[in-house]
Write a protein that holds these residues in place. Sequence first.
Motif, mmCIF file in Angstrom:
data_model
loop_
_atom_site.group_PDB
_atom_site.id
_atom_site.type_symbol
_atom_site.label_atom_id
_atom_site.label_comp_id
_atom_site.label_asym_id
_atom_site.label_seq_id
_atom_site.Cartn_x
_atom_site.Cartn_y
_atom_site.Cartn_z
ATOM 1 N N ASP A 36 7.896 4.488 4.680
ATOM 2 C CA ASP A 36 7.775 3.053 4.400
ATOM 3 C C ASP A 36 6.941 2.374 5.479
ATOM 4 O O ASP A 36 7.041 2.703 6.662
ATOM 5 N N THR A 37 6.113 1.422 5.042
ATOM 6 C CA THR A 37 5.286 0.663 5.981
ATOM 7 C C THR A 37 5.279 -0.801 5.557
ATOM 8 O O THR A 37 5.625 -1.134 4.429
ATOM 9 N N GLY A 38 4.895 -1.667 6.459
ATOM 10 C CA GLY A 38 4.708 -3.067 6.106
ATOM 11 C C GLY A 38 3.413 -3.234 5.332
ATOM 12 O O GLY A 38 2.420 -2.566 5.627
ATOM 13 N N CYS A 39 3.422 -4.088 4.318
ATOM 14 C CA CYS A 39 2.213 -4.297 3.523
ATOM 15 C C CYS A 39 1.195 -5.124 4.309
ATOM 16 O O CYS A 39 1.525 -6.213 4.782
ATOM 17 N N PRO A 40 -0.046 -4.647 4.464
ATOM 18 C CA PRO A 40 -1.062 -5.406 5.203
ATOM 19 C C PRO A 40 -1.530 -6.644 4.458
ATOM 20 O O PRO A 40 -2.180 -7.510 5.028
ATOM 21 N N SER A 41 -1.184 -6.743 3.165
ATOM 22 C CA SER A 41 -1.622 -7.893 2.374
ATOM 23 C C SER A 41 -0.592 -9.018 2.361
ATOM 24 O O SER A 41 -0.899 -10.161 2.689
ATOM 25 N N GLU A 45 8.115 -5.471 3.325
ATOM 26 C CA GLU A 45 8.503 -4.157 3.840
ATOM 27 C C GLU A 45 8.620 -3.128 2.718
ATOM 28 O O GLU A 45 9.071 -2.012 2.940
ATOM 29 N N SER A 46 8.244 -3.513 1.500
ATOM 30 C CA SER A 46 8.440 -2.617 0.355
ATOM 31 C C SER A 46 7.214 -1.760 0.064
ATOM 32 O O SER A 46 7.091 -1.185 -1.013
ATOM 33 N N ALA A 47 6.282 -1.680 1.020
ATOM 34 C CA ALA A 47 5.104 -0.828 0.834
ATOM 35 C C ALA A 47 5.432 0.590 1.263
ATOM 36 O O ALA A 47 6.228 0.817 2.179
ATOM 37 N N GLU A 70 5.028 -2.547 -3.810
ATOM 38 C CA GLU A 70 5.687 -2.947 -5.052
ATOM 39 C C GLU A 70 5.699 -4.466 -5.213
ATOM 40 O O GLU A 70 5.702 -4.968 -6.331
ATOM 41 N N SER A 71 5.704 -5.191 -4.102
ATOM 42 C CA SER A 71 5.832 -6.650 -4.181
ATOM 43 C C SER A 71 4.583 -7.337 -4.719
ATOM 44 O O SER A 71 4.653 -8.158 -5.626
#
Length: 229
Positions: A36-41, A45-47, A70-71
């Motif tokens: 899991d990673t933080g979304c850069p966009s 936290e659902s990336a 997913e967000s």
Amino acid sequence: SGNHGGSESGTPGNHGGSDYGATESDFVSQDVFSFDTGCPSCGSESAATRMRPVRIPHFKEVIVMATSCESCGYRSNEVKSGSGVEPLGQRIELRMSDSRADLCRDVLKSETSSLEIPELELAMEHGTLGGRFTTVEGLLRNVRDQLTASNPFLAGDSLSSRLGEFLGKIDDIIAGSRLVTIVIDDPAGNSYVESLSDNDPNLVVTRYERSYEDNEELGLNDMKTENYE
């Protein structure tokens, strides 16, 4: 080199120009590592990022990293070399002669390479676009997307019309109505363009001794590499 047609497992083949790693099926493998990673966009936290080693026929193994959120629906994928820096730098020049065949060639553009299209006076510095394992068409779409994304403020002025004209020329190449030369210069020697025959007359690969500046940019001047394989 050699004629492998882009249809072997682990190569992009003719996916309509999409980057390798963008589809779920490409990652159905026991070698996939997911985290899991933080979304850069959007910052959610659902990336999720998945990593997978991929062997490019007639070349080497690379690491494909794909991130999806997913967000907000954000997707990206990037390629990292899995084998360090080659002894020599490499300049690859593809002189397009048959759009249909040339656009489907597999391309590995490493994160250390620059990209140039002399006929359009386009030069993208080392590191621009990141690492990509795709096709010539996919790479051109990446260039188009990068230019569009980095110039959102140009609407309505003379620069905007010039940019529109420029993007139109890239669209012409993708559509097969314009032939150009594509140059990938990689001081680390980790880039690749698929050869369509044993002595492909439209593909010129030149290996060269790196300059001090090249080594400085790659962080090699501070390393003692002679004791390592």
